[in-house]
Write a protein that holds these residues in place. Structure first.
Motif, short mmCIF file in Angstrom:
data_model
loop_
_atom_site.label_atom_id
_atom_site.label_comp_id
_atom_site.label_asym_id
_atom_site.label_seq_id
_atom_site.Cartn_x
_atom_site.Cartn_y
_atom_site.Cartn_z
N TRP A 1 49.36 5.73 70.65
CA TRP A 1 48.72 4.52 70.09
C TRP A 1 47.22 4.72 69.90
O TRP A 1 46.60 5.54 70.58
CB TRP A 1 49.04 3.33 71.00
CG TRP A 1 48.75 1.99 70.39
CD1 TRP A 1 47.93 1.02 70.91
CD2 TRP A 1 49.31 1.46 69.18
NE1 TRP A 1 47.95 -0.09 70.07
CE2 TRP A 1 48.76 0.16 69.00
CE3 TRP A 1 50.19 1.95 68.21
CZ2 TRP A 1 49.08 -0.65 67.91
CZ3 TRP A 1 50.50 1.15 67.12
CH2 TRP A 1 49.95 -0.13 66.97
N TRP A 2 46.62 3.95 69.00
CA TRP A 2 45.24 4.21 68.58
C TRP A 2 44.20 3.95 69.66
O TRP A 2 43.09 4.45 69.55
CB TRP A 2 44.90 3.43 67.32
CG TRP A 2 44.93 1.93 67.45
CD1 TRP A 2 45.95 1.11 67.12
CD2 TRP A 2 43.89 1.07 67.95
NE1 TRP A 2 45.64 -0.20 67.38
CE2 TRP A 2 44.36 -0.24 67.88
CE3 TRP A 2 42.59 1.29 68.44
CZ2 TRP A 2 43.61 -1.35 68.29
CZ3 TRP A 2 41.84 0.19 68.84
CH2 TRP A 2 42.34 -1.11 68.77
N LEU B 1 43.28 7.47 72.36
CA LEU B 1 42.98 8.74 71.70
C LEU B 1 41.86 9.55 72.37
O LEU B 1 41.32 10.48 71.78
CB LEU B 1 42.68 8.50 70.21
CG LEU B 1 43.88 7.92 69.43
CD1 LEU B 1 43.50 7.64 67.97
CD2 LEU B 1 45.08 8.88 69.47
N ILE C 1 49.56 11.07 66.03
CA ILE C 1 48.58 10.00 66.23
C ILE C 1 49.09 8.83 65.38
O ILE C 1 49.32 8.99 64.18
CB ILE C 1 47.18 10.47 65.79
CG1 ILE C 1 46.66 11.50 66.79
CG2 ILE C 1 46.23 9.28 65.66
CD1 ILE C 1 45.28 12.05 66.48
N TRP D 1 47.82 5.70 64.62
CA TRP D 1 46.83 5.13 63.71
C TRP D 1 45.50 5.80 64.02
O TRP D 1 45.26 6.15 65.19
CB TRP D 1 46.65 3.62 63.94
CG TRP D 1 47.80 2.77 63.51
CD1 TRP D 1 48.90 2.46 64.26
CD2 TRP D 1 47.97 2.10 62.26
NE1 TRP D 1 49.74 1.65 63.54
CE2 TRP D 1 49.19 1.41 62.31
CE3 TRP D 1 47.19 2.02 61.09
CZ2 TRP D 1 49.67 0.66 61.24
CZ3 TRP D 1 47.67 1.27 60.03
CH2 TRP D 1 48.88 0.59 60.10
N GLY E 1 41.78 5.93 65.26
CA GLY E 1 41.18 5.06 66.28
C GLY E 1 40.02 4.24 65.72
O GLY E 1 39.67 4.33 64.54
N TRP F 1 36.17 6.25 67.36
CA TRP F 1 36.78 7.38 68.07
C TRP F 1 36.14 8.69 67.62
O TRP F 1 35.31 8.71 66.70
CB TRP F 1 38.28 7.42 67.82
CG TRP F 1 38.68 7.67 66.37
CD1 TRP F 1 38.10 7.15 65.25
CD2 TRP F 1 39.75 8.50 65.92
NE1 TRP F 1 38.74 7.59 64.13
CE2 TRP F 1 39.76 8.42 64.51
CE3 TRP F 1 40.70 9.29 66.55
CZ2 TRP F 1 40.69 9.12 63.72
CZ3 TRP F 1 41.61 9.98 65.76
CH2 TRP F 1 41.61 9.89 64.37
#
Ligand SMILES: NC(=O)c1ccc[n+]([C@@H]2O[C@H](COP(=O)([O-])OP(=O)(O)OC[C@H]3O[C@@H](n4cnc5c(N)ncnc54)[C@H](OP(=O)(O)O)[C@@H]3O)[C@@H](O)[C@H]2O)c1
Length: 277
Positions: A75-76, A79, A105, A107, A109, A112
């Motif tokens: 999930w974003w 990360l 991955i 989505w 981030g 990020w």
């Protein structure tokens, strides 16, 4: 089943099973039924909260692990390197397997460090947690950066794609780099059944509009589709798409439909590429 062969040796069945939003017993029985029907490509994600059920179904099917292509996603908001490792370990534990075939991955981030995250994903592959890595919901600029600046060529890109939404630029790029292009929401969450032109093509072939919509995807060279179907009957019908002979006239109709219906656009989505004209 027809497969896509990627630049790094992934052999991905073109038709897979999506598992969101099923959970618990509904998910377990959907995955088990699909495996019994011959599906060998299963799509899940940490965020779907159904990995335990997917893992149980795989265990109960007694299908050899190496015959399956199992995808999960991080999930974003997980990360950062440590969080990515923890998410992957948790997924493997719930899926009851030592590795996934595709670790993605889910989505991009927010605030990020993409290079760090993608390098961690690549390290997880090197460590044997995943046979291949992929990315989902990446627009073209980020995919290009991944390949051309970070030097990481994913085995697969997963994005929304169906007969009512174009993705020309991403398709071209993934074809150039021999990546699989995995179409999510391939039935446009059943909106394909409301389009008169699709209904007409379906009636001509005595099939459901969903079958026509799936075939339109599956006949494209590097495209796989992962419709979610929770019951055996729809899972079986969807397999029929592999053998549907669409004609050039059918394709002219389907290609000519407006391709501007994006259904998945949460507030954390990246800035999407412009729609196909
Ligand atoms: N990476 C991402 O961000 C992302 C985002 C969204 C989805 N996904 C993945 O993509 C998968 C598919 O997307 P989706 O579930 O959103 O949309 P979808 O596959 O386009 O549509 C699912 C709907 O179609 C129905 N259906 C399937 N086959 C049918 C048939 N032959 N006849 C009639 N109805 C049929 C299903 O009902 P029944 O269950 O009753 O058969 C369900 O209501 C998800 O399950 C998930 O694994 C990924």
């Amino acid at each position: 089943m027809q497969t896509i062969e990627t630049h790094d040796g992934l052999s991905l069945p073109k038709l897979g099973l999506g598992t969101w939003p099923t959970k618990d017993e509904e998910c377990r029985s959907a995955v088990l039924s699909a495996l019994e029907l011959g599906y060998r490509h299963i799509d899940t994600a940490a965020a779907y909260e159904n990995e335990d059920a997917v893992g149980t179904a795989i265990q109960q099917s007694s299908i050899a692990r190496e015959e399956l292509r199992l995808t999960t996603k991080i999930w974003w908001d997980q990360l950062q390197p440590d969080a990515m490792r923890a998410s992957t370990e948790s997924s493997l534990r719930k899926l009851k397997t030592d590795y996934v075939d595709l670790l993605m991955i889910h989505w991009p981030g927010q605030d990020w460090e993409p290079q760090r995250a993608l390098e961690t994903l690549a390290a997880l592959k090197e460590e044997g947690k995943a046979r291949h890595i992929g990315v989902a919901n990446f627009p073209l600029a980020l995919l290009r950066q991944t390949v051309e600046e970070f030097g990481i060529v994913p085995a697969a890109l997963q994005v929304e794609y169906h007969v009512l939404l174009g993705q020309r630029a991403l398709l071209d790029y993934t074809q150039q780099h021999k990546m699989a292009f995995v179409a999510y929401c391939p039935l446009a969450r059943m909106r394909v059944s409301e389009v008169p032109q699709i209904l007409t093509v379906a009636a001509k072939h005595y099939v459901k509009p969903t079958t026509v919509a799936l075939k339109w995807l599956l006949m494209q060279p590097n495209v796989a589709a992962i419709p979610k179907a929770s019951g055996r009957e729809n899972q079986k019908t969807n397999l029929e798409a592999l053998d549907l002979p669409l004609t050039d006239d059918d394709l002219t109709v389907l290609n000519g439909l407006p391709k501007n219906q994006r259904l998945v656009d949460p507030e954390f989505a990246p800035k999407w590429d412009p729609l196909d004209t």
